[in-house]
Design a protein around this motif. Sequence first.
Motif, mmCIF file in Angstrom:
data_model
loop_
_atom_site.group_PDB
_atom_site.id
_atom_site.type_symbol
_atom_site.label_atom_id
_atom_site.label_comp_id
_atom_site.label_asym_id
_atom_site.label_seq_id
_atom_site.Cartn_x
_atom_site.Cartn_y
_atom_site.Cartn_z
ATOM 1 N N GLY A 31 53.408 46.922 20.880
ATOM 2 C CA GLY A 31 54.458 47.931 21.002
ATOM 3 C C GLY A 31 55.832 47.295 21.077
ATOM 4 N N ASP A 32 55.952 46.223 21.867
ATOM 5 C CA ASP A 32 57.237 45.546 22.006
ATOM 6 C C ASP A 32 57.633 44.817 20.726
ATOM 7 N N VAL A 33 56.683 44.171 20.081
ATOM 8 C CA VAL A 33 56.983 43.439 18.854
ATOM 9 C C VAL A 33 57.414 44.410 17.753
ATOM 10 N N GLY A 49 54.369 52.838 19.572
ATOM 11 C CA GLY A 49 55.241 51.820 20.147
ATOM 12 C C GLY A 49 56.658 51.935 19.628
ATOM 13 N N LEU A 50 56.780 52.204 18.330
ATOM 14 C CA LEU A 50 58.103 52.363 17.733
ATOM 15 C C LEU A 50 58.820 53.585 18.304
ATOM 16 N N ALA A 51 58.103 54.717 18.377
ATOM 17 C CA ALA A 51 58.702 55.936 18.914
ATOM 18 C C ALA A 51 59.057 55.775 20.394
ATOM 19 N N GLY A 52 58.155 55.136 21.147
ATOM 20 C CA GLY A 52 58.411 54.924 22.568
ATOM 21 C C GLY A 52 59.574 53.990 22.811
ATOM 22 N N GLY A 53 59.687 52.945 21.983
ATOM 23 C CA GLY A 53 60.800 52.020 22.109
ATOM 24 C C GLY A 53 62.123 52.690 21.809
ATOM 25 N N TRP A 54 62.144 53.535 20.793
ATOM 26 C CA TRP A 54 63.368 54.259 20.429
ATOM 27 C C TRP A 54 63.767 55.212 21.553
ATOM 28 N N ALA A 55 62.776 55.970 22.053
ATOM 29 C CA ALA A 55 63.060 56.929 23.122
ATOM 30 C C ALA A 55 63.480 56.217 24.409
ATOM 31 N N GLY A 56 62.797 55.111 24.729
ATOM 32 C CA GLY A 56 63.140 54.373 25.939
ATOM 33 C C GLY A 56 64.531 53.782 25.872
ATOM 34 N N GLY A 88 64.123 49.938 25.942
ATOM 35 C CA GLY A 88 63.341 49.985 24.711
ATOM 36 C C GLY A 88 62.026 49.242 24.834
ATOM 37 N N PHE A 89 62.063 48.062 25.463
ATOM 38 C CA PHE A 89 60.823 47.294 25.627
ATOM 39 C C PHE A 89 59.845 48.005 26.556
ATOM 40 N N ILE A 90 60.368 48.585 27.632
ATOM 41 C CA ILE A 90 59.486 49.327 28.549
ATOM 42 C C ILE A 90 58.879 50.531 27.842
ATOM 43 N N GLY A 91 59.725 51.274 27.127
ATOM 44 C CA GLY A 91 59.229 52.456 26.420
ATOM 45 C C GLY A 91 58.225 52.106 25.347
ATOM 46 N N GLY A 92 58.491 51.039 24.592
ATOM 47 C CA GLY A 92 57.572 50.632 23.533
ATOM 48 C C GLY A 92 56.242 50.157 24.075
ATOM 49 N N ALA A 140 52.718 52.201 23.489
ATOM 50 C CA ALA A 140 51.631 51.541 22.774
ATOM 51 C C ALA A 140 50.387 51.430 23.654
ATOM 52 N N TRP A 141 50.597 51.126 24.940
ATOM 53 C CA TRP A 141 49.461 51.062 25.879
ATOM 54 C C TRP A 141 48.771 52.414 25.972
ATOM 55 N N GLY A 142 49.568 53.482 26.085
ATOM 56 C CA GLY A 142 48.989 54.828 26.171
ATOM 57 C C GLY A 142 48.266 55.205 24.890
ATOM 58 N N ALA A 143 48.835 54.834 23.743
ATOM 59 C CA ALA A 143 48.220 55.174 22.452
ATOM 60 C C ALA A 143 46.869 54.463 22.306
ATOM 61 N N GLY A 144 46.824 53.184 22.710
ATOM 62 C CA GLY A 144 45.570 52.427 22.615
ATOM 63 C C GLY A 144 44.479 53.039 23.465
ATOM 64 N N ASN A 145 44.841 53.446 24.672
ATOM 65 C CA ASN A 145 43.848 54.051 25.571
ATOM 66 C C ASN A 145 43.478 55.466 25.132
ATOM 67 N N LEU A 146 44.422 56.197 24.602
ATOM 68 C CA LEU A 146 44.154 57.565 24.143
ATOM 69 C C LEU A 146 43.183 57.549 22.972
ATOM 70 N N TRP A 147 43.382 56.602 22.048
ATOM 71 C CA TRP A 147 42.504 56.521 20.882
ATOM 72 C C TRP A 147 41.099 56.120 21.304
ATOM 73 N N SER A 148 41.028 55.215 22.266
ATOM 74 C CA SER A 148 39.711 54.742 22.723
ATOM 75 C C SER A 148 38.940 55.861 23.391
#
Length: 233
Positions: A19-21, A190-197, A217-221, A225-233
Amino acid sequence: MKNDNGQDVFEDAINMLQGDVTTAAARLTIDPNLRLEYSRRIKEMSDSLKEKVANGSTTWKQAAQEAQETRNVIMDLIRQRSTPLGQAMAHQLKATGKTLEELVIKKATSMYGKHIPFEALSAEQQNSVYANIVESAGRSNSAVNQRMGTLSRVGKGLLFLSIAISICEVYNADDKLNEAGRQTFIMGSGLAGGWAGGAAAGLVCGPGAPVCVIVGGFIGGALAAWGAGNLWS
């Protein structure tokens, strides 16, 4: 696919890193490209105005007024399309564009000294001031351009790293098709979260606060991304 607690921790760390990268890569790709567009547009505007003066369709004073107004409009339009970090950096460098009156005083002083009022200059000297304003309106800050070029190269490297992480994750997955979809979801989130953050941090810290926007931005991204990974799983 997560197998145990250790694997869970590893996957979460990978998701947050990605997400950060991805956020950093987007920032360092979008903003430099917009800077190039800004430089091109103001150069075209300046050349067009000089051509109008040359063929007699406008005066240097009118051209200077149009150059000042148009450059400020282009600057605002480019900033609206920039990332939150790009907007914060731009605001720190220049909060607002200068008025024609401010430009006239600045150019006249640099060309003829501060002891001679612009009104006291000859018509030819005044036109030289206006011509200088038109010429300057077509130039962007070379130091900023060089810095943006460096950041663009860094952004391409980070984009490659982000893609490499995704490819590695897909390669090691049992269900490669599902993992490919998961990686796409993580990168997008991660991109959307980074932009919003970054945008939220900019609102809290105020304009012209790049460091705050970077952290937000780094915190948001990472969180997105962490939430997206867990949500998909």
